[in-house]
Write a protein that holds these residues in place. Structure first.
Motif, PDB file in Angstrom:
ATOM      1  N   ASP A  95       6.430  -1.826   6.857  1.00  0.00           N
ATOM      2  CA  ASP A  95       5.553  -2.953   6.567  1.00  0.00           C
ATOM      3  C   ASP A  95       6.056  -4.277   7.116  1.00  0.00           C
ATOM      4  OD1 ASP A  95       3.108  -2.169   5.161  1.00  0.00           O
ATOM      5  OD2 ASP A  95       4.487  -1.227   3.757  1.00  0.00           O
ATOM      6  N   GLU A  96       7.136  -4.219   7.904  1.00  0.00           N
ATOM      7  CA  GLU A  96       7.558  -5.391   8.680  1.00  0.00           C
ATOM      8  C   GLU A  96       7.688  -5.034  10.157  1.00  0.00           C
ATOM      9  OE1 GLU A  96      10.853  -7.582   7.108  1.00  0.00           O
ATOM     10  OE2 GLU A  96      10.162  -7.398   5.028  1.00  0.00           O
ATOM     11  N   GLY A 149       1.651  -4.393   5.151  1.00  0.00           N
ATOM     12  CA  GLY A 149       2.226  -5.533   4.448  1.00  0.00           C
ATOM     13  C   GLY A 149       2.193  -6.834   5.225  1.00  0.00           C
ATOM     14  N   THR A 150       2.628  -6.800   6.495  1.00  0.00           N
ATOM     15  CA  THR A 150       2.658  -8.027   7.301  1.00  0.00           C
ATOM     16  C   THR A 150       1.785  -7.911   8.543  1.00  0.00           C
ATOM     17  OG1 THR A 150       4.606  -7.308   8.581  1.00  0.00           O
ATOM     18  CG2 THR A 150       5.019  -8.532   6.544  1.00  0.00           C
ATOM     19  N   GLY A 192       0.103   1.641   5.218  1.00  0.00           N
ATOM     20  CA  GLY A 192       1.073   0.991   4.358  1.00  0.00           C
ATOM     21  C   GLY A 192       2.019   1.957   3.673  1.00  0.00           C
ATOM     22  N   ALA A 195       2.910   0.233  -1.627  1.00  0.00           N
ATOM     23  CA  ALA A 195       2.151  -1.004  -1.834  1.00  0.00           C
ATOM     24  C   ALA A 195       2.459  -1.623  -3.191  1.00  0.00           C
ATOM     25  CB  ALA A 195       0.662  -0.724  -1.704  1.00  0.00           C
ATOM     26  N   GLY A 200       4.183  -4.874  -0.656  1.00  0.00           N
ATOM     27  CA  GLY A 200       3.293  -5.982  -0.986  1.00  0.00           C
ATOM     28  C   GLY A 200       3.130  -6.292  -2.454  1.00  0.00           C
ATOM     29  N   MET A 202       1.419  -4.900  -4.867  1.00  0.00           N
ATOM     30  CA  MET A 202      -0.012  -4.924  -5.140  1.00  0.00           C
ATOM     31  C   MET A 202      -0.356  -4.105  -6.384  1.00  0.00           C
ATOM     32  SD  MET A 202      -1.281  -4.133  -1.246  1.00  0.00           S
ATOM     33  CE  MET A 202      -0.471  -4.932   0.161  1.00  0.00           C
ATOM     34  N   TYR A 207      -4.953  -2.637  -3.666  1.00  0.00           N
ATOM     35  CA  TYR A 207      -4.622  -1.795  -2.514  1.00  0.00           C
ATOM     36  C   TYR A 207      -5.785  -0.894  -2.130  1.00  0.00           C
ATOM     37  CZ  TYR A 207      -2.881   1.878   0.432  1.00  0.00           C
ATOM     38  OH  TYR A 207      -2.752   2.758   1.474  1.00  0.00           O
TER      39      TYR A 207
END
Length: 517
Positions: A95-96, A149-150, A192, A195, A200, A202, A207
């Motif tokens: 997620d990055e 995420g990003t 993702g 989550a 994130g 979430m 989500y």
């Protein structure tokens, strides 16, 4: 005790048959259960510590023998366990991860900081093309985890197009410019990861809406469209599976092939002090078993909510992160999650395999964390050196169960392994008919102190005996080291029927996989 006697003497084990408890196992070969999907034996390689860099990837210029940068010894060992699938690039790292950072000439790729794992530099030497080179060398399927995420829906959709497009779109031409003419085969794609946490923080509701948003734009040629995986829950939380499958209808326009699930076995059950990988007391052998066997309840409870929403079982339940998690080895970067791997880990692996087989109607994939040098690894490396772990051998012993057809197994008179106020069944079993037509039986004796005798019956089948392999050792934490890489490994095992009756003698703390003759 037939062929087991020399083994017991060699291991320094001693016990009398009369002290055994008796477990009666019956295999019904007339009824077929669901197929045990080969991807239940899937692997996970995240950009984490030495899990990829050094452990798998050394680069084409390395003095360590390699094929296009992937080290030959590690790849060869992984091929020997028939790795069916690899999940990449994460995990929290996914997620990055921005896929464009990992394409083009390696010396021109941007250098980032791996903020999740150790704060080390990530030079993006391993990207999309390198990953697919690895899975193609292994003969495995690809599970790509997208950045929710990003990232953006556009970035995720463009990555899928880059990998799968067949025509002359700009992204397909960019892939060709980077050295790959034909599209990559993407069997699985996740929207993702975790989550609820690092992906994130979430809620399930939020989500679920994001999943629907992103999934709308993930398009690929029909014959190369991946199965889409939603980021699900963990431990006892079933709300993620409930929310995600609430809209599964016959006319549902959006695609969701599976919901993921994560659970790690901690000896203490506490994240701040998890317990040691070796040198642990028997109390932590027991607590590890108690905690790992919770997997069965977690799957049962998630299946209940999924069966209500999806009675046709269209959506799979993928345990795409699982395994033991101990305190990091002394002297190691805490962010690298490097730990030793002992006989206890092999027992944990086998217990979980038997659970996954039991739920093969929903559990079509699992991915142990992780393949090399991270958590419950198959392989550990130290520069040019490599050792195989007890967990590796458990995977190798269970290869016949890949794509085998499960068979009903009943256990009676199962003794309990007890310590203090805790107890677990001493014996775990699973059976299947392999693709070669043979009946295979997997057994675990979880008791570290007491041998067990198992009486085996196959109604309607005249069995002359069994043969296969046994993994055990004298110490609960027996493990391989770079100084002694063969301290623990499987040995041959066989038993013959006597007067039409078949019994199997299982040493304490052992894993046995046999074919019925």
């Amino acid at each position: 005790m037939r062929r087991l006697k020399p083994l017991i003497a060699a291991l320094g084990l001693s016990f009398s048959i009369g002290s055994f408890a008796n477990t009666h196992i019956t295999i019904d070969t007339t009824k077929s259960g669901p197929v045990i999907n080969k991807n239940i034996y899937g692997q996970f390689a995240e950009h984490l510590g030495r899990g990829i860099y050094e452990g798998l990837w050394v680069g084409p210029e390395s003095g360590i023998p390699n094929t296009r940068g992937w080290r030959n010894d590690v790849v060869g060992a992984l091929k020997d366990i028939n790795v069916p699938l690899v999940r990449w690039p994460g995990g929290c790292f996914a997620d990055e991860y921005h896929w464009r950072d990992g394409i083009g000439p390696r010396d021109q790729r941007p250098v980032k900081v791996n903020t999740n794992w150790g704060g080390v530099e990530e030079d993006n030497a391993v990207g999309t093309h390198e990953f697919f080179d690895l899975v193609e060398i292994l003969g495995a399927e690809a599970y790509v985890n997208g950045n929710l995420g990003t990232g953006t829906p556009q970035e995720m959709a463009e990555w899928l197009e880059y990998m799968t497009a067949e025509g002359k779109s700009t992204l397909a031409e960019l892939r060709r410019k980077n050295g790959r003419d034909k599209p990559f085969q993407v069997q699985y794609f996740a929207i993702g990861n975790e989550a609820w946490g690092c992906g994130g923080n979430m809620t399930p509701e939020y989500y679920t809406n994001l999943y629907n948003h992103y999934a709308t734009f993930l398009k690929a040629p029909a014959h190369n469209a991946p199965k889409l995986i939603a980021s699900g829950g963990h431990t006892e939380d079933t709300s993620w599976a409930a929310h995600l499958t609430a809209n599964v209808k016959p006319n549902w326009s959006l695609k969701m092939d599976a919901v993921s699930f994560h659970y790690y076995t901690l000896p203490t059950g506490k994240w701040d002090k998890k317990g040691a990988a070796i040198g642990f007391p028997e109390a932590e052998w027991m607590s590890t078993l108690v905690n790992t066997l919770r997997m069965d309840d977690f799957i049962v409870n998630n299946k209940k909510v999924m069966d209500k929403n999806d009675p046709e079982k269209k959506v799979g339940f993928y345990v795409d992160e699982w395994g033991t998690w101990y305190d990091v080895e002394a002297g190691e970067n805490p962010g690298f999650l490097y730990q030793q791997n002992s006989l206890r880990d092999a027992v944990v692996a086998a217990l979980n395999f038997n659970i996954f087989h039991k739920h093969a109607d929903r559990v079509h994939m699992t991915n142990i964390a992780q393949m090399v040098n991270v958590l419950q690894a198959m392989i550990l490396t130290d520069k040019e050196k490599m050792i195989l772990t007890p967990t590796y051998y458990a995977y190798k012993m269970y290869v016949p169960f890949q794509d085998a057809t499960s068979l009903p197994v009943s256990l009676k008179k199962v003794s309990q392994y007890r310590l203090g106020k805790s107890s677990v069944p001493a014996i775990s079993a699973s059976a299947a008919r392999g693709k070669d037509g043979k009946v295979y039986l997997a057994l675990v004796n979880a008791n570290p102190n007491q041998a067990e005798t198992v009486a085996l019956a196959l109604p309607g089948v005249t069995a002359s005996g069994v043969s296969g392999q046994l993994l055990t050792a004298t110490a609960m934490d027996a493990h391989n080291t770079f100084a002694n890489p063969n301290a623990i490994k499987p040995v041959s095992y066989s038993a013959k029927a006597v007067n039409g009756k078949l019994s199997l003698e299982l040493p304490a703390k052992s894993v046995v996989v046999v074919a019925v003759e």
